[in-house]
Design an enzyme around this catalytic site. Structure first.
Site, PDB file in Angstrom:
ATOM      1  N   ASP A 157     115.386 144.154 122.668  1.00 60.29           N
ATOM      2  CA  ASP A 157     115.211 143.483 121.379  1.00 60.29           C
ATOM      3  C   ASP A 157     116.229 144.032 120.369  1.00 60.29           C
ATOM      4  O   ASP A 157     117.013 144.925 120.710  1.00 60.29           O
ATOM      5  CB  ASP A 157     113.760 143.707 120.909  1.00 60.29           C
ATOM      6  CG  ASP A 157     113.221 142.519 120.124  1.00 60.29           C
ATOM      7  OD1 ASP A 157     114.025 141.774 119.537  1.00 60.29           O
ATOM      8  OD2 ASP A 157     111.982 142.350 120.079  1.00 60.29           O
ATOM      9  N   ASP A 218     111.019 133.564 117.754  1.00 56.36           N
ATOM     10  CA  ASP A 218     109.919 133.850 118.687  1.00 56.36           C
ATOM     11  C   ASP A 218     108.994 132.628 118.751  1.00 56.36           C
ATOM     12  O   ASP A 218     108.696 132.017 117.723  1.00 56.36           O
ATOM     13  CB  ASP A 218     109.045 134.995 118.158  1.00 56.36           C
ATOM     14  CG  ASP A 218     109.676 136.352 118.401  1.00 56.36           C
ATOM     15  OD1 ASP A 218     110.794 136.432 118.927  1.00 56.36           O
ATOM     16  OD2 ASP A 218     109.004 137.350 118.042  1.00 56.36           O
TER      17      ASP A 218
END
Ligand code: NAG
Ligand code: NAG
Ligand code: NAG
Length: 411
Positions: A157, A218
């Site tokens: 990430d 997301d």
């Protein structure tokens, strides 16, 4: 009515570039904890749903016993919130000692013993998104640690880091992973953080270092989230679609099929569209409680085969008008210059009745005069061999799809 798109550019790109660690020749398939279980660390009050070794063991068992492994789902991936808040005195990453009492290597062994593969999460930054230790300053030793744990897949990430550092940082970590000698799928969040920072991502560099990467938000447990992702991939397809190919994929994020936010029709739409996009198929759902009709969607072998087609060409939106969209993905077999295709018709209208869509194969870009054998991939309907001038008529439910496969004929 339909603009005819040629896929020659996409097809050429498959031949040229990308990370060659031998992995992800087709989009990775498996299970990932994040969307369904988030950062639930409260094992005291919610032992069955907290991020713990037990959760991943149970999901691994169900992937095998419920038939998901036999259709191709193989990676069991941890997301954020598996770490202790601080590294050990030796600088090593520590898994949370209460929630992972046997440690990561034991969990990795457990998952491998089930014939599956094991994935882990970290962050190119000072912290992970949930505030656990990131890899900056420890890139080499963390890559080595993952190899020691026999990790097969690393999601990296990009919270708590500078997007302008990512060209250097993500490629460097990729080189450290490579140097360990243990082949690991490398999932990057590199472009999405750069796009949000107003930086134009260098997709040729990203393809050289990553097996898959996130471009957009997301996913959340809602239809509007799925629609936003579909729109992003349609509106930006000229920049995005050509980057996909064997070994290197765009990642529109997890499958939320079987959770709370999508109706049955909407779940079918997400699954069909992820296959058209040649997306990784990472389920984030509670496999203990998933309803049978949603399970059936996730186990649809015909649609999985479209996603996993060996040509690895990402599909495109070829028509969009008044709430109706048509998407098309070239697939094998190819005869002379004529691809086979999977076609998805989506009805995004909300006025409340199925819409009829009527179109000739020619209008869909299907020009082989020998014809195409056409079948429906959700319903058991075989249309037989149709020719370019044949009109095909489908009835598409609101927020649902009809998904077809058209196999080019040889004689
Ligand atoms: C990460 O931590 C270092 C050392 O404290 C600091 O210099 C750097 O600015 C931090 N980076 C970000 C993006 O916060
Ligand atoms: C490392 O990179 C080389 C060159 O691309 C490749 O041949 C090799 O398979 C990679 N090894 C691993 C473990 O990823
Ligand atoms: C993109 O990265 C490649 C290396 O993979 C480099 O050769 C190229 O110059 C970069 N392009 C830009 C615009 O920075």
């Amino acid at each position: 009515m339909i603009s005819i798109i040629t896929f020659i550019i996409g097809a050429l790109c498959v031949l040229c570039c990308g990370l060659e660690n031998g992995l992800a020749r087709t989009p990775p398939m498996g299970w990932l904890s994040w969307e369904r279980f988030r950062c639930n660390t409260d094992c005291l009050n919610d032992p069955d749903n907290c991020i713990s070794e037990q959760l991943f063991q149970i999901m691994a068992d169900l992937i095998v016993s419920e038939g998901y492994a036999s259709v191709g789902y193989e990676y069991i991936n941890i997301d954020d919130c598996w770490l202790e808040r601080h590294r050990g005195n030796n600088g090593k990453l520590l898994s949370d000692h209460k929630r992972f009492p046997n440690g990561i290597k034991a969990l990795s062994d457990y998952i491998h013993s089930r014939g599956l593969k094991f994935g882990i999460y970290e962050d190119y930054g000072n912290y992970t998104c949930a505030g656990y230790p990131g890899i900056i300053g420890y890139e080499k030793s963390d890559a080595e640690q993952f190899a020691e744990w026999n990790v097969d897949y690393v999601k990296l990430d990009g919270c708590y880091s500078l997007p302008s550092d990512m060209d250097k940082g993500y490629s460097e970590f990729g080189r450290y992973l490579n140097k360990t000698g243990k082949a690991m799928v490398y999932s990057c969040s590199w472009p999405v953080y750069q796009i949000y920072a107003g930086i134009q991502p260098n997709f040729s560099a990203i393809q050289t270092h990553c097996n898959l990467w996130r471009n957009y938000d997301d996913i959340q447990d809602s239809w509007s989230s799925v629609e936003n992702i579909i729109d992003y991939y349609g509106n930006n397809q000229d920049a995005i679609a050509p980057n996909a190919g064997p070994g290197h994929w765009n990642d529109p994020d997890m499958l939320i099929v079987g959770n709370f936010g999508l109706s049955y029709e909407q779940a079918k739409t997400q699954f069909a569209m992820w296959a058209i996009l040649a997306a990784p198929l990472l389920m984030s759902v509670d496999l203990r409680t998933i309803r049978p009709e949603f399970k059936e969607i996730l186990l649809n072998r015909k649609i999985i085969a479209v996603d996993q087609d060996g040509l690895g060409i990402q599909g495109r939106r070829i028509y969009k008008h008044k709430g109706i969209e048509i998407w098309s993905k070239p697939i094998s077999p190819v005869y002379q210059n004529f691809y086979s295709y999977s076609i998805v018709f989506i009805n995004r209208r909300t006025d409340g009745t199925p819409s009829d869509i009527s179109v000739t194969l020619k209008e869909l870009g299907l020009l082989n005069s020998m014809g195409y054998r056409v079948e429906d991939l959700y319903e058991n309907v075989d249309y037989g061999v149709l020719h370019p001038h044949t009109k095909i008529k489908v009835k598409v439910n609101p927020s649902g799809v009809v998904m077809l496969k058209a196999i080019t004929q040889f004689y």
